[in-house]
Design a protein around this motif. Sequence first.
Motif, PDB file in Angstrom:
ATOM      1  N   PHE A  64     -18.414  29.022  41.366  1.00 15.60           N
ATOM      2  CA  PHE A  64     -17.734  28.459  40.281  1.00 15.60           C
ATOM      3  C   PHE A  64     -19.078  28.108  38.878  1.00 15.60           C
ATOM      4  O   PHE A  64     -18.206  27.463  37.697  1.00 15.60           O
ATOM      5  CB  PHE A  64     -18.472  26.437  40.294  1.00 15.60           C
ATOM      6  N   ASP A 107     -17.984  20.957  47.076  1.00 16.29           N
ATOM      7  CA  ASP A 107     -17.219  21.644  47.132  1.00 16.29           C
ATOM      8  C   ASP A 107     -18.273  23.564  46.774  1.00 16.29           C
ATOM      9  O   ASP A 107     -19.055  23.062  45.741  1.00 16.29           O
ATOM     10  CB  ASP A 107     -16.303  22.108  46.290  1.00 16.29           C
ATOM     11  N   ASP A 118     -12.908  29.883  49.164  1.00 15.59           N
ATOM     12  CA  ASP A 118     -13.308  28.823  49.071  1.00 15.59           C
ATOM     13  C   ASP A 118     -13.250  27.253  49.975  1.00 15.59           C
ATOM     14  O   ASP A 118     -11.962  27.484  50.694  1.00 15.59           O
ATOM     15  CB  ASP A 118     -12.293  28.017  47.442  1.00 15.59           C
ATOM     16  N   SER A 119     -13.948  26.456  49.702  1.00 16.23           N
ATOM     17  CA  SER A 119     -13.939  25.110  50.897  1.00 16.23           C
ATOM     18  C   SER A 119     -14.697  23.984  50.426  1.00 16.23           C
ATOM     19  O   SER A 119     -15.676  24.181  49.665  1.00 16.23           O
ATOM     20  CB  SER A 119     -14.850  25.975  52.670  1.00 16.23           C
ATOM     21  N   GLU A 217      -6.257  22.197  49.682  1.00 17.61           N
ATOM     22  CA  GLU A 217      -6.939  21.030  49.280  1.00 17.61           C
ATOM     23  C   GLU A 217      -6.966  19.596  49.015  1.00 17.61           C
ATOM     24  O   GLU A 217      -6.952  19.503  47.824  1.00 17.61           O
ATOM     25  CB  GLU A 217      -8.286  21.642  47.897  1.00 17.61           C
ATOM     26  N   GLU A 249     -10.917  20.616  51.650  1.00 19.76           N
ATOM     27  CA  GLU A 249     -10.459  22.418  51.671  1.00 19.76           C
ATOM     28  C   GLU A 249     -10.251  23.382  52.551  1.00 19.76           C
ATOM     29  O   GLU A 249     -11.863  23.466  52.580  1.00 19.76           O
ATOM     30  CB  GLU A 249     -10.954  22.786  50.421  1.00 19.76           C
TER      31      GLU A 249
HETATM   32 MG    MG Z   1     -13.168  24.682  45.963  1.00 20.93          MG
END
Ligand code: MG
Length: 269
Positions: A64, A107, A118-119, A217, A249
């Motif tokens: 990110f 996130d 990605d979670s 998500e 997510e």
């Molecule tokens: Mg994410």
Amino acid sequence: MTVKQNRGIVLKSRREIELLRAAGALVCGVLDQVGRTVAPGITTAELNTAAEEMIAAAGAIPLFKGVTNPQAKIPFPAALCTSVNDEVVHGIPSDRRLEAGDIVSVDCGVRLSGYCGDSARTFAVGEVSPGARHLMEVTKRALGLAIEEIRPGRMWSEVAGQIQQYVEGEKFSVVRDFVGHGIGREMHEEPKIPNYVDRRNLKSDFRLVEGMTLAIEPMVNMGKPEVNYAGKMRWTVATKDGEYAAHYEHSVAVTADGADILTDGRVPA
Ligand code: MG
Ligand code: MG
């Protein structure tokens, strides 16, 4: 070997799926660490600093950090998105001290050895209200339900319809303005993965195929689904009505008979 499908969806080989799982395991570890340390008095910046250290120590890159967005005043400055209470997604870690009764959606995305994980999870800070607890449980269950409903041959809209029906049956609402996405070498790949069904998104509906890797998500609001940008930097997305929101997510791979979660902490075989 990477196979390109229609609509630009890239199918992954078994080897690539294991590389995605390795990235996903790191993301899971970061979120576990957040879960162990989140408490009244800690700042979201402190959560982010610890996450950045863990990601760097693993030789990974935070996905990110440095992302730009047309409406935002600055590139995203952190490894975690930390979204508190009425904030839905993309909250910037700051000196804000979490208080008992807050909920914080965290996130995390990383790239490890060229593949992304990605979670996200929503955490309770100390004791939270029964309503906030229920919101978190419903959002987590919405993600679990979606994963259970995935199987090759199904249209995504069948799964999205189940997410929406479940959430609305609990008198909450599904966010429309943000959706899940394919994941692979890039954090955001085709297709777009909505958590609701309408005439417009049915036009870009897609059939689930073994080898697809998807970040599912659901973002669920306690009140109405509308969101807008909050905060000076125009990153943070918050509910318009000020009611709380939650976000869960997982990155998953579509298998021959269902879905394989890549961000649950299991490491490649
Ligand atoms: Mg994410
Ligand atoms: Mg995502």
